[in-house]
Scaffold this motif. Structure first.
Motif, mmCIF file in Angstrom:
data_model
loop_
_atom_site.group_PDB
_atom_site.id
_atom_site.type_symbol
_atom_site.label_atom_id
_atom_site.label_comp_id
_atom_site.label_asym_id
_atom_site.label_seq_id
_atom_site.Cartn_x
_atom_site.Cartn_y
_atom_site.Cartn_z
ATOM 1 N N VAL A 124 0.862 -1.177 0.000
ATOM 2 C CA VAL A 124 0.000 0.000 0.000
ATOM 3 C C VAL A 124 0.899 1.227 0.000
ATOM 4 O O VAL A 124 1.796 1.350 0.836
ATOM 5 C CB VAL A 124 -0.928 0.010 1.225
ATOM 6 N N LYS A 125 0.661 2.124 -0.935
ATOM 7 C CA LYS A 125 1.506 3.324 -1.027
ATOM 8 C C LYS A 125 0.722 4.615 -0.831
ATOM 9 O O LYS A 125 1.323 5.681 -0.687
ATOM 10 C CB LYS A 125 2.225 3.370 -2.370
ATOM 11 N N ALA A 126 -0.618 4.546 -0.808
ATOM 12 C CA ALA A 126 -1.409 5.774 -0.720
ATOM 13 C C ALA A 126 -2.727 5.524 -0.009
ATOM 14 O O ALA A 126 -3.351 4.470 -0.181
ATOM 15 C CB ALA A 126 -1.666 6.344 -2.111
ATOM 16 N N LEU A 127 -3.133 6.508 0.771
ATOM 17 C CA LEU A 127 -4.437 6.485 1.423
ATOM 18 C C LEU A 127 -5.188 7.770 1.122
ATOM 19 O O LEU A 127 -4.593 8.852 1.089
ATOM 20 C CB LEU A 127 -4.297 6.360 2.942
ATOM 21 N N CYS A 128 -6.485 7.635 0.922
ATOM 22 C CA CYS A 128 -7.381 8.779 0.822
ATOM 23 C C CYS A 128 -8.160 8.830 2.133
ATOM 24 O O CYS A 128 -9.053 8.016 2.361
ATOM 25 C CB CYS A 128 -8.326 8.606 -0.366
ATOM 26 N N LEU A 129 -7.772 9.748 3.013
ATOM 27 C CA LEU A 129 -8.416 9.844 4.321
ATOM 28 C C LEU A 129 -9.661 10.716 4.230
ATOM 29 O O LEU A 129 -9.567 11.918 3.965
ATOM 30 C CB LEU A 129 -7.454 10.442 5.355
ATOM 31 N N HIS A 130 -10.807 10.119 4.454
ATOM 32 C CA HIS A 130 -12.060 10.869 4.468
ATOM 33 C C HIS A 130 -12.167 11.552 5.826
ATOM 34 O O HIS A 130 -12.874 11.094 6.714
ATOM 35 C CB HIS A 130 -13.235 9.937 4.194
ATOM 36 N N ILE A 131 -11.456 12.623 5.942
ATOM 37 C CA ILE A 131 -11.308 13.306 7.222
ATOM 38 C C ILE A 131 -12.625 13.920 7.689
ATOM 39 O O ILE A 131 -12.849 14.128 8.874
ATOM 40 C CB ILE A 131 -10.198 14.374 7.107
ATOM 41 N N ALA A 132 -13.523 14.182 6.710
ATOM 42 C CA ALA A 132 -14.818 14.757 7.057
ATOM 43 C C ALA A 132 -15.893 14.252 6.109
ATOM 44 O O ALA A 132 -15.813 14.484 4.903
ATOM 45 C CB ALA A 132 -14.764 16.283 6.997
ATOM 46 N N HIS A 133 -16.867 13.553 6.644
ATOM 47 C CA HIS A 133 -18.067 13.231 5.882
ATOM 48 C C HIS A 133 -19.106 14.299 6.201
ATOM 49 O O HIS A 133 -20.127 14.048 6.835
ATOM 50 C CB HIS A 133 -18.579 11.836 6.211
ATOM 51 N N ASP A 134 -18.778 15.479 5.795
ATOM 52 C CA ASP A 134 -19.652 16.625 5.986
ATOM 53 C C ASP A 134 -19.153 17.707 5.042
ATOM 54 O O ASP A 134 -17.982 17.709 4.653
ATOM 55 C CB ASP A 134 -19.598 17.120 7.433
ATOM 56 N N CYS A 135 -20.037 18.622 4.658
ATOM 57 C CA CYS A 135 -19.633 19.659 3.716
ATOM 58 C C CYS A 135 -20.461 20.916 3.946
ATOM 59 O O CYS A 135 -21.607 20.851 4.388
ATOM 60 C CB CYS A 135 -19.803 19.170 2.274
ATOM 61 N N ASN A 136 -19.855 22.061 3.639
ATOM 62 C CA ASN A 136 -20.557 23.333 3.767
ATOM 63 C C ASN A 136 -21.107 23.834 2.437
ATOM 64 O O ASN A 136 -21.614 24.942 2.349
ATOM 65 C CB ASN A 136 -19.651 24.390 4.417
#
Length: 452
Positions: A93-105
């Motif tokens: 594994v060389k990369a992660l996409c961290l969904h740091i926020a499941h929220d949006c303005n």
């Protein structure tokens, strides 16, 4: 396999397997089109009404030399090894996409994440979950030194303190583990301020700034939840950030829909605003959505890419050029062997992590429980999914076999394939048509700028 086409006054021949590109005169173009299926005498007979016979013979001889030199009609020497490659491939594994926020303005109308909520699960990632994700990445990266982490959402700046904490934690892991983190951030810019910019410029290798183009285009598809447009608020911030990064290591990233099929005007608008790094992607959605691109839109889209290519060349020659992501193609190395055999890397080298720590093959699969691969506490719990994605490449897809662009897109997006066909081993047809056009434009641009 070869691909021949004419664009902007250039006769272009691409040898697909070797990646060799030839810009040729009319006679050579016509000889190459006949070369594989005809003898020298047959070629002469078919072309002698248009060209001098001695010139045709000389041209046939030159084409033969290119063939013998491995620059035309070359064979794919890698396909026979694809099965062995898949069997012996050690996944790191060389990369992660961290969904740091499941929220949006914002309330973007085309958002696959449903205004950041991903199927109703509004949440912010805790430092503890993010810490475990980084530990997993280090532990599963093998001997690879350079690792990538993208802070993604929703809107990551809604969880800014945790972003900063995770960057600091990642830096603490580098020296003792012989790793180097490359952090990136994707943001809509609403919460962008001087403090954020200072941190981003210090720690983020790249920043993706979401903006769809002209004010009326952006505000129609990217409003606040109140319905008010976001353009006036975010554009000055994006301009300031781009300048603070010396117009490098960022992208203005837009999406075009049926509402702005004249998207070349939006790219020109980006350039007129002073941006130098940009991308605008076609929206992907069900055909019943009013903004989705349909097959009947393709002729206009192809014309727009042609217009954009000419604008790209013109501005470059005038000293006011910009980089457009889909026109940035490297013709010096030939098709990447690894990409031929490995695809995009989703589900194997690249994983998405939800706020509560679940693993998915990429951000577009998040929420589809059929593709839940594991979590930060247990690691990968469905190795069969890793194997399935590891077997997905241009050789596993029937539609890719005779496509001249296959080694430039690595078989396209697995999520789009699944969403339209129910399998990751197919291809999103409309996307394929656009990709082929972009490759043609990219090569033509190289030819045009080489004349300078």
């Amino acid at each position: 396999m070869i691909h021949q086409y004419k664009s902007n006054g250039y006769n272009i021949v691409l040898d697909v397997e070797s990646g060799a590109v030839h810009v040729v005169d009319d006679i050579t173009y016509d000889v190459i089109s006949l070369y594989e299926e005809n003898s020298a005498d047959e070629i002469i007979s078919k072309l002698k009404s248009s060209y001098n016979e001695d010139e045709i013979r000389e041209c046939i001889s030159e084409v033969k030399e290119l063939v013998e030199d491995g620059q035309l009609f070359t064979e794919d020497i890698y396909e026979p090894f694809v099965e062995k490659f898949k069997e012996k491939r050690q996944t790191v594994v060389k990369a992660l996409c961290l969904h740091i926020a499941h929220d949006c303005n914002l309330a973007c109308k085309y958002c696959f994440a449903e205004e950041g909520e991903y199927h109703g699960r509004r949440a912010l990632m805790s430092f503890e979950v993010g810490k475990k994700a980084l530990d997993f990445l280090v532990a599963n990266s093998g001997n690879r030194v350079n690792l990538e982490v993208d802070f993604f959402g929703g809107e990551p700046l809604m969880n800014w303190d945790v972003v900063k904490q995770l960057v600091a934690y990642g830096r603490s892991l580098e020296e003792p583990n012989n790793k180097k983190f490359r952090f990136t951030l994707t943001t809509n810019g609403v919460l962008l301020n001087d403090e954020v910019m200072e941190f981003v410029n210090k720690e983020m290798s790249n920043v993706v700034l979401s903006l769809d183009g002209r004010k009326e285009v952006n505000d129609r598809m990217r409003p606040f939840r109140t319905g008010k447009g976001s353009y006036d608020l975010i554009v000055p911030k994006f301009q300031k950030l781009a300048e603070s990064r010396n117009q490098t290591n960022y992208y203005i990233r837009g999406t075009f829909t049926r509402n702005n099929l004249d998207f070349s005007e939006d790219v020109k608008h980006f350039a007129d605003l002073g941006f130098k790094q940009m991308s605008i992607e076609p929206v992907v959605g069900p055909e019943e959505d009013p903004y989705s691109i349909r097959e009947q839109d393709l002729p206009q889209i192809m014309e727009e890419y042609d217009k954009l290519a000419l604008e790209y060349i013109d501005r470059y020659k005038k000293g006011n050029g910009f980089n457009f992501f889909h026109f940035m193609i490297d013709l010096t190395q030939g098709p990447c062997v690894y990409k031929r055999l490995s695809g995009c890397g989703s589900g194997t080298e690249y994983l998405a992590v939800t706020p509560w720590g679940d693993f998915y093959p990429c951000h577009q699969f998040v929420g589809n429980e059929d593709f839940l691969m594991g979590n930060v506490d247990e690691g990968i719990t469905k190795p069969e999914l890793v194997k399935e994605f590891g077997n997905c490449n241009v050789y596993s897809k029937e539609k890719c076999k005779n496509c001249f662009a296959k080694f430039y897109c690595s078989g396209g997006c697995a999520a789009n394939s699944y969403n339209f066909h129910g399998t990751i081993n197919d291809a999103y047809d409309i996307g394929c048509e656009m990709q082929r056009k972009r490759v043609e434009c990219s090569i033509m641009i190289k030819a045009a700028l080489a004349d300078e």
